[in-house]
Design an enzyme around this catalytic site. Structure first.
Site, PDB file in Angstrom:
ATOM      1  N   LYS A   1       0.788  -1.237   0.000  1.00 15.73           N
ATOM      2  CA  LYS A   1       0.000   0.000   0.000  1.00 15.73           C
ATOM      3  C   LYS A   1       0.823   1.292   0.000  1.00 15.73           C
ATOM      4  CE  LYS A   1      -3.403  -1.162  -0.646  1.00 15.73           C
ATOM      5  NZ  LYS A   1      -3.757  -1.928  -1.890  1.00 15.73           N
TER       6      LYS A   1
ATOM      7  N   THR B   1       7.709  -6.521  -6.045  1.00 19.91           N
ATOM      8  CA  THR B   1       7.761  -7.361  -4.843  1.00 19.91           C
ATOM      9  C   THR B   1       7.391  -6.556  -3.614  1.00 19.91           C
ATOM     10  OG1 THR B   1       9.061  -8.946  -3.572  1.00 19.91           O
ATOM     11  CG2 THR B   1      10.231  -6.986  -4.298  1.00 19.91           C
ATOM     12  N   HIS B   2       6.809  -7.257  -2.613  1.00 21.20           N
ATOM     13  CA  HIS B   2       6.627  -6.656  -1.293  1.00 21.20           C
ATOM     14  C   HIS B   2       7.628  -7.258  -0.294  1.00 21.20           C
ATOM     15  CE1 HIS B   2       3.133  -4.401  -2.343  1.00 21.20           C
ATOM     16  NE2 HIS B   2       2.273  -5.381  -2.326  1.00 21.20           N
TER      17      HIS B   2
ATOM     18  N   ARG C   1       5.952   4.811   2.203  1.00 19.28           N
ATOM     19  CA  ARG C   1       4.827   5.705   2.532  1.00 19.28           C
ATOM     20  C   ARG C   1       4.728   5.769   4.047  1.00 19.28           C
ATOM     21  NH1 ARG C   1      -1.505   4.672   0.630  1.00 19.28           N
ATOM     22  NH2 ARG C   1      -2.150   6.850   0.801  1.00 19.28           N
TER      23      ARG C   1
ATOM     24  N   SER D   1      -4.610   2.315   4.651  1.00 22.53           N
ATOM     25  CA  SER D   1      -4.804   1.788   3.305  1.00 22.53           C
ATOM     26  C   SER D   1      -4.818   0.249   3.328  1.00 22.53           C
ATOM     27  CB  SER D   1      -3.688   2.307   2.396  1.00 22.53           C
ATOM     28  OG  SER D   1      -3.851   1.839   1.090  1.00 22.53           O
TER      29      SER D   1
ATOM     30  N   THR E   1      -0.691   9.709 -14.656  1.00 21.77           N
ATOM     31  CA  THR E   1      -0.514   8.977 -13.403  1.00 21.77           C
ATOM     32  C   THR E   1      -1.105   9.726 -12.202  1.00 21.77           C
ATOM     33  OG1 THR E   1       1.734   9.869 -13.179  1.00 21.77           O
ATOM     34  CG2 THR E   1       1.520   7.700 -14.205  1.00 21.77           C
TER      35      THR E   1
ATOM     36  N   PHE F   1      -4.067  10.473  -9.614  1.00 20.28           N
ATOM     37  CA  PHE F   1      -5.011   9.535  -8.993  1.00 20.28           C
ATOM     38  C   PHE F   1      -6.289   9.433  -9.829  1.00 20.28           C
ATOM     39  CE2 PHE F   1      -8.475   8.529  -6.044  1.00 20.28           C
ATOM     40  CZ  PHE F   1      -8.012   7.327  -5.531  1.00 20.28           C
TER      41      PHE F   1
END
Ligand code: PPS
Length: 308
Positions: free
Chosen positions: A47, A107-108, A130, A138, A227, A229
């Site tokens: 997120k 990847t996370h 973030r 989120s 790009t 939102f």
């Protein structure tokens, strides 16, 4: 063809990190994944603005050509490394093995779990971070609407689980610090969601430089616009609407939800905020890594910096 049944997967520990069960079961294959020297990795804690960066990078790689960027949904254009065929109908590993170079991969995974071949080959990585408060809000709404993730439960419990580092992909605190501490030893561009929100042209220029693409101001403007939102929310190849509603139930919460800095203020109580801040100070002590949890319009910011 048999229909896939999607369910909320339990988490299993892999090297101390809780991951969805099918990821844990497929771990050996993920660990041994063979990177190529010209691979680009987009790494994030969930997120953090992954999809946003995927869209930015894909547009840069296609020199701002919107039609090319709309050739397929974002998760086909840029496969998600750890999502195997047992979770997803888009099995990243299999797609990646047959994809031509150069590949861009999402990847996370925290730094220490990224397949070693990426670091051995000195692959470029864009890490997006973030702030913790917007990330947890989120993630909470995402876990409500995503039928693969464990049931999030009520908000106060979820927030506690985030602070106790029990959510999928583990500790936010270790994740953002892990890449921060390694960024100068590898080719890692460390970006912040809040900075992109504050000045997208400035930040997209940094990405272009990192990717060694000199595309000029007109193309940059086009990429900034495509790009935003609002534009991404309307773009079916970027907004998650192509994911089956058995997996993403957008009647619960949209994948493109708010796209703001500071939305956490609508969800944290005063007491939760105080407890979170105190815990945050302890966990993040000693790092030079700093986040903005709100952004100000340029004039207000200038005043704030100058003082009264
Ligand atoms: S995922 O599922 O982990 O890959 O999600 P990820 O893409 O990292 O993060 C989703 C959040 O990013 C917001 N988003 C954006 N914000 C601003 N501008 C653009 N263009 C944009 N695209 C996606 C998205 O709305 C999620 O944040 P929240 O706060 O939930 O709205």
């Amino acid at each position: 063809m048999t229909e896939k049944i999607y369910k909320r997967f339990p988490l299993r520990m892999v090297c101390g990190i809780p991951l969805m069960e099918p990821i844990a079961q497929n771990w050996k294959k993920i660990e041994e994944f063979q990177a190529r020297p010209d691979d680009l990795l987009i790494a994030t804690y969930p997120k953090a603005g992954t999809t946003w960066m995927q869209e930015i990078v894909d547009l840069i790689n296609n020199e701002g050509d919107l039609e090319k960027a709309r050739r397929a949904p974002f998760y086909v254009r840029i496969p998600f490394l750890e999502l195997s065929s047992s979770i997803s109908s888009i099995p990243a590993m299999e797609i990646l093995e047959t994809s031509p170079s150069p590949r861009t991969i999402k990847t996370h995974l925290p730094f220490q779990l990224v397949p070693k071949s990426f670091w051995k080959l000195n692959c470029k990585t864009i890490y997006v971070a973030r702030n913790a408060k917007d990330s947890v809000v989120s993630f909470y709404f995402f876990d409500k609407m995503n039928s693969m993730q464990p049931e999030p439960g009520p908000w106060h419990e979820y927030l506690q689980n985030f602070m106790e580092e029990k959510l999928s992909w583990g500790s936010w605190y270790d994740h953002v610090r892990g890449y921060w501490d390694e960024k100068d030893k590898h080719r890692i561009l460390y970006m912040f969601y809040e900075d992109i929100k504050e000045d997208p042209a400035r930040e997209i220029r940094k990405v272009m430089q990192f990717l060694e693409k000199d595309l000029g101001e007109e193309v940059l403007k086009k990429i900034v616009h495509s790009t935003t939102f609002q534009v991404m929310k309307e773009n079916p190849m970027a907004n998650g609407s192509t994911v089956s509603s058995d997996i993403f139930d957008e009647s619960i919460s949209p994948f493109m939800r708010k796209g703001e800095v500071g939305n956490w203020k609508q969800h944290f109580t005063v007491a939760q905020n105080e407890a979170f801040d105190a815990d945050y100070q302890r966990k993040m002590a000693g790092t030079t890594l700093a986040f903005q949890t709100q952004i100000y319009p340029a004039v207000t910011k200038e005043r704030a910096e100058k003082g009264p």
